[in-house]
Every structure is written in C-alpha cells, then in structure tokens.
Scaffold this motif. Sequence first.
Motif, PDB file in Angstrom:
ATOM      1  N   GLU A  19      -7.194   7.073   6.371  1.00 43.62           N
ATOM      2  CA  GLU A  19      -7.152   5.835   5.589  1.00 43.62           C
ATOM      3  C   GLU A  19      -7.287   4.587   6.459  1.00 43.62           C
ATOM      4  OE1 GLU A  19      -5.338   9.048   3.179  1.00 43.62           O
ATOM      5  OE2 GLU A  19      -5.156   8.435   5.261  1.00 43.62           O
ATOM      6  N   ASP A  23      -8.446  13.908   2.465  1.00 47.32           N
ATOM      7  CA  ASP A  23      -8.468  12.445   2.353  1.00 47.32           C
ATOM      8  C   ASP A  23      -9.109  11.711   3.516  1.00 47.32           C
ATOM      9  OD1 ASP A  23      -6.980  12.694  -0.052  1.00 47.32           O
ATOM     10  OD2 ASP A  23      -5.123  12.837   1.119  1.00 47.32           O
ATOM     11  N   THR A  59       0.827  -1.184   0.000  1.00 46.81           N
ATOM     12  CA  THR A  59       0.000   0.000   0.000  1.00 46.81           C
ATOM     13  C   THR A  59       0.872   1.249   0.000  1.00 46.81           C
ATOM     14  OG1 THR A  59      -1.605  -1.188   1.332  1.00 46.81           O
ATOM     15  CG2 THR A  59      -1.818   1.189   1.269  1.00 46.81           C
ATOM     16  N   GLU A  68     -11.745   4.915   8.290  1.00 47.00           N
ATOM     17  CA  GLU A  68     -12.669   5.592   7.377  1.00 47.00           C
ATOM     18  C   GLU A  68     -14.032   5.857   8.008  1.00 47.00           C
ATOM     19  OE1 GLU A  68     -12.687   3.467   3.700  1.00 47.00           O
ATOM     20  OE2 GLU A  68     -10.587   3.939   3.319  1.00 47.00           O
TER      21      GLU A  68
END
Length: 104
Positions: free
Chosen positions: A34, A31, A2, A37
């Motif tokens: 990550e 964003d 990732t 969420e």
Amino acid sequence: MTEGIAPATYTKLRACLRCKLIKSEDQWLKDGCENCEQLEIKNDSERMIDCTTSRFEGIISMINPAQSWVGRWNRLSNKIPGCYALDVQGVLPEDVPEEDEEKD
C-alpha cells in the motif's frame, strides 16, 4: 484516518525492502504494498520475493504514523498505519526506482 494493515498471521512474515511494511506472504500477493504500489507485487510471487524479505529485525506498530514520534524518528510518518520492521536485510532489484526522498 487510513485503515491500518496488520499481519494476518505470524508465520511467513515478510517486510517490504523499501518501506519496511510487514505482512504475511498471502497479504503481499493479495494486496501488494500500500505504500509502494509501483513495486507491482500484487499477484506476482516472484516479484513479491524480490521486493520483500523474511530477514528483518524488530517490529514497530503504529496507529497514527503522522503523529507518532517513533514514526517520525524512523521516517515512517507518511506511511499507512501498520507494522513495520526496524531493519531489513536485502536489496531491491535494479529495475525498482529509489523512493522519492521528498516524501520522507
């Protein structure tokens, strides 16, 4: 592997109160988190302030958390590559569910 997350700037840094990921305020708003969420931080400045903190100590930078003994020791082995706080000060809002312990 990732792609990792690194702070875009060294000013206005904040750490997630749940996973301790460190990013700039702009990155949080753009964003979200990550790793977490379900915190729904993206595009919500009030939620970002509630779920992150500018009060943290130490920084761990990990390229491969799953293979890092530091990642395992700090219970970060299942997180994305990036920069993490050693300790955070603050409390998540009551409406935020606890992190699933089985993921650790």
